[in-house]
Write a protein that holds these residues in place. Structure first.
Motif, PDB file in Angstrom:
ATOM      1  N   GLY A 262       0.835  -1.150  -0.132  1.00 53.56           N
ATOM      2  CA  GLY A 262      -0.094   0.130  -0.128  1.00 53.56           C
ATOM      3  C   GLY A 262       0.787   1.371   0.052  1.00 53.56           C
ATOM      4  N   GLY A 263       1.341   1.644   1.111  1.00 56.60           N
ATOM      5  CA  GLY A 263       2.091   2.813   1.256  1.00 56.60           C
ATOM      6  C   GLY A 263       1.271   4.024   1.368  1.00 56.60           C
ATOM      7  N   ARG A 264       1.823   5.119   1.812  1.00 57.94           N
ATOM      8  CA  ARG A 264       1.042   6.179   2.127  1.00 57.94           C
ATOM      9  C   ARG A 264       1.560   7.435   1.021  1.00 57.94           C
ATOM     10  NH1 ARG A 264       1.232   7.818   7.792  1.00 57.94           N
ATOM     11  NH2 ARG A 264      -0.771   9.438   7.246  1.00 57.94           N
ATOM     12  N   LEU A 265       0.661   8.062   0.332  1.00 61.63           N
ATOM     13  CA  LEU A 265       0.861   9.177  -0.484  1.00 61.63           C
ATOM     14  C   LEU A 265       0.716  10.545   0.233  1.00 61.63           C
ATOM     15  CD1 LEU A 265       2.238   9.059  -3.471  1.00 61.63           C
ATOM     16  CD2 LEU A 265      -0.266   9.321  -4.245  1.00 61.63           C
ATOM     17  N   LEU A 266       1.647  11.146   0.541  1.00 59.36           N
ATOM     18  CA  LEU A 266       1.594  12.587   1.517  1.00 59.36           C
ATOM     19  C   LEU A 266       2.025  13.786   0.728  1.00 59.36           C
ATOM     20  CD1 LEU A 266       3.228  11.052   4.525  1.00 59.36           C
ATOM     21  CD2 LEU A 266       0.717  11.046   4.018  1.00 59.36           C
ATOM     22  N   ASN A 267       1.359  14.950   0.970  1.00 55.16           N
ATOM     23  CA  ASN A 267       1.973  16.032   0.255  1.00 55.16           C
ATOM     24  C   ASN A 267       3.145  16.705   1.115  1.00 55.16           C
ATOM     25  OD1 ASN A 267       0.691  17.471   2.497  1.00 55.16           O
ATOM     26  ND2 ASN A 267      -1.002  18.234   1.360  1.00 55.16           N
ATOM     27  N   GLY A 268       3.623  17.950   0.782  1.00 55.67           N
ATOM     28  CA  GLY A 268       4.598  18.467   1.651  1.00 55.67           C
ATOM     29  C   GLY A 268       4.174  18.693   3.001  1.00 55.67           C
ATOM     30  N   LEU A 269       3.005  18.789   3.351  1.00 57.63           N
ATOM     31  CA  LEU A 269       2.652  19.217   4.577  1.00 57.63           C
ATOM     32  C   LEU A 269       2.279  17.711   5.412  1.00 57.63           C
ATOM     33  CD1 LEU A 269      -0.069  21.845   3.857  1.00 57.63           C
ATOM     34  CD2 LEU A 269       2.401  22.251   4.462  1.00 57.63           C
ATOM     35  N   GLY A 270       2.702  16.617   4.811  1.00 54.39           N
ATOM     36  CA  GLY A 270       2.382  15.424   5.507  1.00 54.39           C
ATOM     37  C   GLY A 270       1.118  14.978   5.615  1.00 54.39           C
ATOM     38  N   GLU A 271       0.413  15.435   4.723  1.00 57.65           N
ATOM     39  CA  GLU A 271      -1.081  15.096   4.689  1.00 57.65           C
ATOM     40  C   GLU A 271      -1.362  14.120   3.420  1.00 57.65           C
ATOM     41  OE1 GLU A 271      -2.699  19.697   5.622  1.00 57.65           O
ATOM     42  OE2 GLU A 271      -2.716  18.799   3.411  1.00 57.65           O
ATOM     43  N   GLU A 272      -2.316  13.122   3.898  1.00 58.56           N
ATOM     44  CA  GLU A 272      -3.018  12.312   2.619  1.00 58.56           C
ATOM     45  C   GLU A 272      -3.995  13.275   1.930  1.00 58.56           C
ATOM     46  OE1 GLU A 272      -2.680   7.752   3.380  1.00 58.56           O
ATOM     47  OE2 GLU A 272      -3.890   8.549   4.846  1.00 58.56           O
ATOM     48  N   GLY A 303       0.988  24.689  -4.045  1.00 53.44           N
ATOM     49  CA  GLY A 303       2.213  25.116  -3.040  1.00 53.44           C
ATOM     50  C   GLY A 303       2.270  24.165  -1.982  1.00 53.44           C
ATOM     51  N   ARG A 304       1.707  22.814  -2.116  1.00 53.05           N
ATOM     52  CA  ARG A 304       1.873  21.702  -1.207  1.00 53.05           C
ATOM     53  C   ARG A 304       2.713  20.707  -1.473  1.00 53.05           C
ATOM     54  NH1 ARG A 304      -3.920  23.304  -0.862  1.00 53.05           N
ATOM     55  NH2 ARG A 304      -4.331  21.719  -2.011  1.00 53.05           N
ATOM     56  N   GLY A 305       3.515  20.813  -2.438  1.00 58.31           N
ATOM     57  CA  GLY A 305       4.262  19.697  -2.940  1.00 58.31           C
ATOM     58  C   GLY A 305       5.572  19.532  -2.045  1.00 58.31           C
ATOM     59  N   SER A 306       6.367  18.470  -1.998  1.00 58.83           N
ATOM     60  CA  SER A 306       7.575  17.930  -1.391  1.00 58.83           C
ATOM     61  C   SER A 306       8.689  19.023  -1.945  1.00 58.83           C
ATOM     62  CB  SER A 306       7.812  16.429  -1.898  1.00 58.83           C
ATOM     63  OG  SER A 306       8.163  16.487  -3.019  1.00 58.83           O
ATOM     64  N   PRO A 307       9.828  18.907  -1.300  1.00 54.97           N
ATOM     65  CA  PRO A 307      10.732  19.899  -1.668  1.00 54.97           C
ATOM     66  C   PRO A 307      11.190  19.921  -2.980  1.00 54.97           C
ATOM     67  CG  PRO A 307      11.167  18.970   0.424  1.00 54.97           C
ATOM     68  CD  PRO A 307      10.219  18.155   0.054  1.00 54.97           C
ATOM     69  N   HIS A 308      11.249  18.866  -3.814  1.00 51.59           N
ATOM     70  CA  HIS A 308      11.816  18.442  -5.071  1.00 51.59           C
ATOM     71  C   HIS A 308      10.594  18.843  -5.987  1.00 51.59           C
ATOM     72  CE1 HIS A 308      15.205  17.166  -2.956  1.00 51.59           C
ATOM     73  NE2 HIS A 308      16.117  17.749  -3.878  1.00 51.59           N
ATOM     74  N   GLY A 309       9.176  19.035  -5.380  1.00 52.58           N
ATOM     75  CA  GLY A 309       8.168  19.434  -6.480  1.00 52.58           C
ATOM     76  C   GLY A 309       7.491  18.132  -6.744  1.00 52.58           C
ATOM     77  N   GLY A 310       7.424  17.204  -5.808  1.00 53.44           N
ATOM     78  CA  GLY A 310       6.410  16.163  -6.062  1.00 53.44           C
ATOM     79  C   GLY A 310       5.678  15.765  -4.593  1.00 53.44           C
ATOM     80  N   ALA A 311       5.449  14.604  -4.471  1.00 54.58           N
ATOM     81  CA  ALA A 311       4.803  14.084  -3.235  1.00 54.58           C
ATOM     82  C   ALA A 311       5.586  12.986  -2.431  1.00 54.58           C
ATOM     83  CB  ALA A 311       3.363  13.462  -3.448  1.00 54.58           C
ATOM     84  N   TYR A 312       5.298  12.891  -1.176  1.00 54.12           N
ATOM     85  CA  TYR A 312       6.055  11.904  -0.394  1.00 54.12           C
ATOM     86  C   TYR A 312       5.368  10.703  -0.624  1.00 54.12           C
ATOM     87  CZ  TYR A 312       8.551  15.520   2.231  1.00 54.12           C
ATOM     88  OH  TYR A 312       9.537  16.553   2.441  1.00 54.12           O
ATOM     89  N   LEU A 313       6.130   9.522  -0.648  1.00 53.61           N
ATOM     90  CA  LEU A 313       5.637   8.151  -0.543  1.00 53.61           C
ATOM     91  C   LEU A 313       6.212   7.487   0.718  1.00 53.61           C
ATOM     92  CD1 LEU A 313       3.970   5.960  -1.765  1.00 53.61           C
ATOM     93  CD2 LEU A 313       5.965   5.013  -3.195  1.00 53.61           C
ATOM     94  N   SER A 314       5.618   7.096   1.558  1.00 49.10           N
ATOM     95  CA  SER A 314       6.054   6.712   2.909  1.00 49.10           C
ATOM     96  C   SER A 314       5.532   5.274   3.349  1.00 49.10           C
ATOM     97  CB  SER A 314       5.480   7.566   3.796  1.00 49.10           C
ATOM     98  OG  SER A 314       5.617   7.038   5.239  1.00 49.10           O
ATOM     99  N   PHE A 315       6.519   4.588   3.571  1.00 50.35           N
ATOM    100  CA  PHE A 315       6.114   3.257   4.325  1.00 50.35           C
ATOM    101  C   PHE A 315       6.679   3.031   5.818  1.00 50.35           C
ATOM    102  CE2 PHE A 315       6.894   2.779  -0.197  1.00 50.35           C
ATOM    103  CZ  PHE A 315       5.569   1.830  -0.534  1.00 50.35           C
ATOM    104  N   GLU A 316       6.752   4.257   6.232  1.00 45.45           N
ATOM    105  CA  GLU A 316       7.066   4.368   7.821  1.00 45.45           C
ATOM    106  C   GLU A 316       6.300   3.513   8.803  1.00 45.45           C
ATOM    107  OE1 GLU A 316       9.086   8.598   8.177  1.00 45.45           O
ATOM    108  OE2 GLU A 316       7.848   8.802   6.693  1.00 45.45           O
ATOM    109  N   HIS A 317       5.295   3.582   8.258  1.00 42.94           N
ATOM    110  CA  HIS A 317       4.234   2.827   9.182  1.00 42.94           C
ATOM    111  C   HIS A 317       4.285   1.320   9.267  1.00 42.94           C
ATOM    112  CE1 HIS A 317       2.439   3.069   5.207  1.00 42.94           C
ATOM    113  NE2 HIS A 317       1.654   1.956   5.509  1.00 42.94           N
ATOM    114  N   CYS A 318       5.214   0.811   8.049  1.00 47.15           N
ATOM    115  CA  CYS A 318       5.350  -0.616   8.050  1.00 47.15           C
ATOM    116  C   CYS A 318       6.635  -0.988   8.878  1.00 47.15           C
ATOM    117  CB  CYS A 318       5.665  -1.090   6.516  1.00 47.15           C
ATOM    118  SG  CYS A 318       4.400  -0.632   5.416  1.00 47.15           S
ATOM    119  N   PRO A 319       6.494  -2.088   9.815  1.00 45.11           N
ATOM    120  CA  PRO A 319       7.498  -2.747  10.509  1.00 45.11           C
ATOM    121  C   PRO A 319       8.690  -3.112   9.567  1.00 45.11           C
ATOM    122  CG  PRO A 319       5.485  -3.610  11.275  1.00 45.11           C
ATOM    123  CD  PRO A 319       5.179  -2.722  10.013  1.00 45.11           C
TER     124      PRO A 319
END
Ligand SMILES: Cc1cc2nc3c(=O)[nH]c(=O)nc-3n(C[C@H](O)[C@H](O)[C@H](O)COP(=O)(O)OP(=O)(O)OC[C@H]3O[C@@H](n4cnc5c(N)ncnc54)[C@H](O)[C@@H]3O)c2cc1C
Length: 565
Positions: A262-272, A303-319
């Motif tokens: 799955g993974g989570r897609l987040l904007n620069g503010l850390g929001e889904e 104006g809510r992108g990640s620093p390089h102009g995209g989004a974050y993809l996070s798997f930090e919630h996965c052990p």
């Protein structure tokens, strides 16, 4: 002028990806003499060998499925523009090709002895077979290469760049080529020609494909008089790797991670954020590529992108144990790039990946031009305005097989014209002549074209931007001129760039012109100035080339699911 080397064959297959190799095998098995050529190494030059994981087919071996369900999803994703005849063939014949590949030893992943399938966005059930989560394409290519090698009747030629098709009285009779390794001109006489040259994503600065994907087949067919369809629909893969720097790994490698975890897609503010655009991803992976691309680009624009102009993809919630169980050694390769998925997200952004448009063909893969067939990503219309994950490799296999059969039956049933050297003269002159006195920086010109396409013909388009793109493409075409660069010796990059640019500029113009004319938003084509999908635009655009000018017309999509012959 150096005399060309001349070769004769029944069927010339241009391009040795999945479509080309399958076509060559099937034509040879049907009794034809086949010449399979590629500008790169056989079976190693295009997108097939790079494909990662998914091959969509309603096998139903793991859970109940039927090709009509697959078709339903494909048509839905295509937003009303699919050529239903082609979509049906893709879905109906896909399982048979998958089983044939299985017999040939591709090694589809199995559970309890049965071929297993993964769930992918837009499919209503697990339907995507795979070999391994990153190695499906290499396995498909290797298997087809092995079958090509043991099939009598197939000759192969690598490093052969087909520069033009040769036709007379509206019928193709061969091709002209540049042998890259020697600089020698070559002519090929063929009774049938299958264009299996893949897509056009090299037109864009950020793309997932190989350097050979500059849209050669579209340009070859267009110049030979065949119409193209749906050229405005370029698929952007939403989660192409953006940052941090990733060496030795594929930019679209995050897709299988998402299938598995799955993974989570987040904007620069850390929001889904995808729910803002009508989706309910919430950590799952359900959003189709066109919608996910749109959502990311819109967040960046706001104006809510990640620093390089995209989004974050996070798997930090996965052990870590879960990540390691799913991806084993890939975790170590990421660690060598200083990426620890348990502690950090990565940045992703849309990247040009696939082309829904292409050469218009019927159910036999025949174009309007007698003797000219098409297969794989080079064909247009199957996926309408957006393609589902996994449909592209299936398209290559199914349409390759069909094209091979049709080409063989054509040469058995018709008398073709003999090759006329005079019809090849102008194309040969280009390959063999001395270069232009001035040699502009061709690599820089390619980069400038890629910037034009990225800036003004990307996922979000406007009239102003598209008009600017067309003007800049025309300026580049003028700069290119009509005489090739370089001296034409072995591996002369300037000459190769010139031929590439000639095709890229023609194809880029068709894409931009079709995008300008479609004054609505649908699937992969999103106009900021025309945000809604309009019923009046439920039509395909057909492009033809007349004296270097592109003419576009609208036609209703091929509907009705009558069985194909
Ligand atoms: C990184 C990546 C991952 C992908 N992952 C998936 C996936 O998981 N599932 C899926 O369904 N799809 C995937 N796709 C898309 C899919 O791989 C392609 O659409 C499909 O393989 C195209 O097959 P093809 O045979 O039509 O073309 P290709 O495999 O691209 O082959 C075209 C061949 O034509 C040759 N050629 C081009 N021009 C000329 C010329 N002028 N003269 C001679 N030869 C020429 C090229 O060198 C190349 O070898 C992926 C694509 C990429 C880039």
């Amino acid at each position: 002028m150096t005399e060309p080397m001349h070769v004769e064959t029944d069927v010339l297959v241009i391009g040795s990806g999945g479509a080309g190799m399958y076509a060559a095998i099937e034509a040879a098995r049907s009794g034809a003499h086949v010449l399979l050529v590629d500008r790169s190494l056989i079976g190693r030059g295009g997108a097939t060998v790079m494909a990662q994981m998914t091959v969509a087919a309603a096998l139903g071996s793991q859970a109940p499925d039927h090709w009509t369900f697959h078709l339903h999803d494909t048509l839905q994703a295509g937003r009303g523009l699919c050529d239903e005849r082609l979509s049906r063939l893709l879905c109906e014949e896909g399982p048979d090709c998958i089983r044939q590949m299985d017999e040939w030893g591709v090694g589809w992943a199995r559970k309890d002895g049965r071929i297993t399938a993964a769930m992918a966005p837009g499919h209503d059930r697990p339907r995507c077979v795979y070999v391994d989560f990153l190695n499906t394409g290499p396995a498909v290519s290797k298997t087809l290469r092995a079958v090509v090698n043991r099939t009598p009747g197939i000759r192969k030629a690598c490093d052969l760049l087909i520069t033009d098709l040769v036709s007379h009285d509206g019928e193709v009779m061969g091709a002209v080529a540049l042998h890259l390794a020697s600089g020698a001109p070559v002519t090929v006489a063929a009774k049938a020609i299958i264009v299996a040259t893949g897509g056009l994503t090299r037109l864009y600065r950020r793309n997932s494909a190989s350097a050979n994907m500059g849209g050669d087949g579209y340009a070859l067919a267009l110049r030979a008089g065949a119409p193209l369809t749906d050229m405005e629909f370029v698929q952007f893969f939403p989660i192409g790797h953006l940052a941090p720097r990733l060496i030795g790994m594929d930019p679209i490698m995050w897709d299988p991670f998402r299938y598995k975890l799955g993974g989570r897609l987040l904007n620069g503010l850390g929001e889904e954020f995808t729910s803002r655009y009508g989706s309910r991803e919430d950590g799952a992976y359900v959003l189709t590529r066109d919608l996910a691309t749109y959502a990311i680009v819109k967040e960046v624009e706001a104006g809510r992108g990640s620093p390089h102009g995209g989004a974050y993809l996070s798997f930090e919630h996965c052990p870590e144990a879960e990540l390691r169980a799913a991806f084993g050694p890939v975790i170590d390769r990421l660690a060598r790039n200083a990426i620890d998925l348990t502690k950090m997200p990565v940045e992703v952004a849309p990247i040009a990946h696939y082309h829904m448009g292409g050469v218009a063909a019927d159910a036999r893969m025949e174009t309007e031009i007698p003797g000219l067939l098409v297969a794989g990503e080079a064909i247009g219309g199957t996926n309408g305005a957006n393609r589902l994950s996994g449909n592209a490799v299936t398209e290559a296999l199914v349409f390759g097989r069909r094209a091979g059969r049709s080409a063989a039956s054509r040469i058995a049933g018709t008398t073709s014209q003999p090759f006329r050297p005079s019809a090849a003269r102008a194309a040969l002159d280009l390959v063999a002549q001395k270069g232009a006195p001035a040699n502009p920086n061709s690599a820089d010109m390619i980069q400038r074209l890629q910037s034009v396409m990225a800036e003004d013909v990307g996922p979000l388009r406007t009239r102003e931007g598209l008009q600017r793109a067309i003007a800049r493409i025309d300026d580049l075409a003028e700069e290119l001129g009509e005489r090739p660069f370089g001296d034409g010796r072995r591996f002369d990059m300037r000459r190769i760039d010139w031929f590439d640019l000639r095709n890229m500029l023609l194809v880029a113009r068709v894409v931009a012109q079709a995008a300008l004319r479609r004054t609505e938003s649908r699937g992969a084509h999103q106009r900021e100035d025309f945000p809604g999908m309009l019923p009046a635009w439920g039509v395909n655009q057909v492009a033809r080339c007349h004296d270097g000018r592109i003419d576009l017309t609208s036609v209703p999509p091929v509907q009705g699911l009558a069985a194909a012959q």
